[in-house]
Design a protein around this motif. Structure first.
Motif, short mmCIF file in Angstrom:
data_model
loop_
_atom_site.label_atom_id
_atom_site.label_comp_id
_atom_site.label_asym_id
_atom_site.label_seq_id
_atom_site.Cartn_x
_atom_site.Cartn_y
_atom_site.Cartn_z
N GLY A 1 31.82 30.10 37.62
CA GLY A 1 31.85 30.61 38.98
C GLY A 1 30.48 31.02 39.47
O GLY A 1 30.10 30.75 40.62
N MET A 2 29.70 31.66 38.61
CA MET A 2 28.36 32.10 38.97
C MET A 2 27.47 30.93 39.37
O MET A 2 26.79 30.96 40.40
CB MET A 2 27.74 32.86 37.80
CG MET A 2 26.34 33.41 38.06
SD MET A 2 26.34 34.78 39.22
CE MET A 2 27.09 36.08 38.20
N TYR B 1 31.84 31.16 52.82
CA TYR B 1 33.29 31.19 52.95
C TYR B 1 33.97 30.25 51.94
O TYR B 1 35.03 30.57 51.40
CB TYR B 1 33.71 30.85 54.39
CG TYR B 1 33.28 31.90 55.38
CD1 TYR B 1 33.92 33.14 55.41
CD2 TYR B 1 32.23 31.68 56.25
CE1 TYR B 1 33.52 34.13 56.31
CE2 TYR B 1 31.82 32.65 57.15
CZ TYR B 1 32.46 33.88 57.17
OH TYR B 1 32.06 34.85 58.05
N LYS B 2 33.36 29.11 51.67
CA LYS B 2 33.90 28.20 50.65
C LYS B 2 33.83 28.83 49.27
O LYS B 2 34.73 28.65 48.44
CB LYS B 2 33.14 26.87 50.67
CG LYS B 2 33.42 26.02 51.89
CD LYS B 2 32.69 24.69 51.81
CE LYS B 2 33.01 23.82 53.03
NZ LYS B 2 32.27 22.52 52.97
N SER B 3 32.76 29.59 49.03
CA SER B 3 32.63 30.24 47.73
C SER B 3 33.74 31.27 47.53
O SER B 3 34.23 31.46 46.41
CB SER B 3 31.26 30.89 47.58
OG SER B 3 31.13 32.06 48.35
N THR C 1 38.34 32.87 44.50
CA THR C 1 39.72 33.36 44.51
C THR C 1 40.59 32.55 43.57
O THR C 1 41.40 33.09 42.81
CB THR C 1 40.30 33.32 45.94
OG1 THR C 1 39.54 34.20 46.78
CG2 THR C 1 41.76 33.76 45.95
N ASP C 2 40.42 31.23 43.60
CA ASP C 2 41.18 30.36 42.70
C ASP C 2 40.87 30.68 41.24
O ASP C 2 41.78 30.69 40.39
CB ASP C 2 40.86 28.89 42.99
CG ASP C 2 41.44 28.41 44.31
OD1 ASP C 2 42.36 29.07 44.83
OD2 ASP C 2 40.96 27.37 44.82
N LEU D 1 43.53 32.02 38.39
CA LEU D 1 43.64 31.30 37.12
C LEU D 1 43.40 32.22 35.93
O LEU D 1 44.16 32.24 34.96
CB LEU D 1 42.64 30.14 37.11
CG LEU D 1 42.60 29.28 35.84
CD1 LEU D 1 43.94 28.59 35.62
CD2 LEU D 1 41.48 28.24 35.95
N LEU D 2 42.35 33.02 36.01
CA LEU D 2 41.98 33.90 34.90
C LEU D 2 43.02 35.00 34.69
O LEU D 2 43.40 35.31 33.56
CB LEU D 2 40.61 34.51 35.14
CG LEU D 2 40.00 35.34 34.02
CD1 LEU D 2 39.93 34.53 32.73
CD2 LEU D 2 38.61 35.82 34.40
N ASN D 3 43.52 35.59 35.79
CA ASN D 3 44.47 36.69 35.66
C ASN D 3 45.84 36.25 35.19
O ASN D 3 46.65 37.10 34.76
CB ASN D 3 44.58 37.45 36.99
CG ASN D 3 43.46 38.44 37.17
OD1 ASN D 3 43.51 39.56 36.67
ND2 ASN D 3 42.41 38.03 37.86
#
Length: 258
Positions: free
Chosen positions: A211-212, A221-223, A228-229, A233-235
């Motif tokens: 992600g970084m 805004y795209k970032s 968020t995705d 996924l991680l949670n």
């Protein structure tokens, strides 16, 4: 011994440049060995962290200039060497695992670019960083990408125009590296940091690192949508569940990387 030494201990893969007689300069063979090692490490679940060091008096002096005149007579040879170096920086960025460069003595030209492309860069207090290409009638083109991303256009141009050597403390001050340590504490400090990182959830580290790097070149805004995705996924992962349960049970988590 080979041009690249490898050691895997407690999840930490240490890659050591082993061309002290050539100041650990990067020839095609050494670059190929490093790229192969990084690709293998990416798919090896036993590898949690990658540390890169240099044997002898310094970290890396950049390109091997032993056949410079021959290279300059052939655009194909120049492109081959630069393509290998580009692959090296790309593979280091795409390693999928945290990478740490441990710099002692010097990191010059392409060696500087290699060192600062790692996720984390430690350096000893008496080491120096240097981009001397302009004094030779050339320019550090390939290292422009990582250096400019770290310290911005103006400071990058200053370093490249002036060709001044800068101390590790100055490199830390301007954001080129992360941390300066005493000369006799480099291995100890890097090992401590790497082993601590190796105990983190490999999935959290992988997705967080991804992600970084990916969001830094995205429109804002795209970032946000992309990140968020990744959060969702991680949670929803087993590691996130295990982390919460381990915290409540006051024990060390057992990560599965999924």
């Amino acid at each position: 011994m080979g041009l690249l030494l490898k050691d895997l201990t407690e999840g930490v893969l240490t890659l050591t440049l082993n061309r002290d007689e050539k100041r650990n300069s990067l020839n095609l063979e050494l670059m190929s060995e490093i790229v192969d090692a990084l690709r293998e490490a990416r798919d090896d679940k036993a590898v949690r962290v990658i540390v890169i060091k240099g044997n002898g008096k310094g970290f890396c002096s950049g390109a091997d200039l032993g056949n410079l005149d021959e290279m300059r007579s052939s655009a194909i040879m120049i492109r081959e060497h630069l393509s290998h170096y580009g692959d090296l920086l790309v593979e280091l960025t795409d390693a999928g695992k945290p990478t740490i460069a441990a710099v002692h003595g010097f990191a010059i030209a392409g060696g500087l670019g290699f060192a600062v492309t790692a996720d984390i860069t430690f350096a000893t207090e008496f080491s120096f960083f240097w981009i001397p290409e302009i004094t030779r009638g050339i320019w550090g083109m390939m290292i422009t990408a990582p250096v400019a991303r770290l310290i911005g256009t103006k400071k990058s141009l200053e370093l490249m125009y002036s060709a001044d050597k800068i101390s590790a403390k100055e490199a830390e001050r301007i954001g080129l590296i992360n941390r300066v340590v005493p000369d006799d504490k480099l291995d100890e400090e890097v090992d401590k940091f790497a082993k601590q990182l190796a105990k983190r959830s490999p999935l959290a580290v992988k997705l967080g690192r991804e992600g970084m790097y990916k969001c830094r070149d995205m429109e804002f805004y795209k970032s946000m949508d992309y990140l968020t995705d990744l959060v969702v996924l991680l949670n929803s992962s087993e590691d996130a569940h295990e982390g919460s349960v381990a915290f409540l049970e006051k024990r060390e988590p057992v990560w599965k990387g999924r």
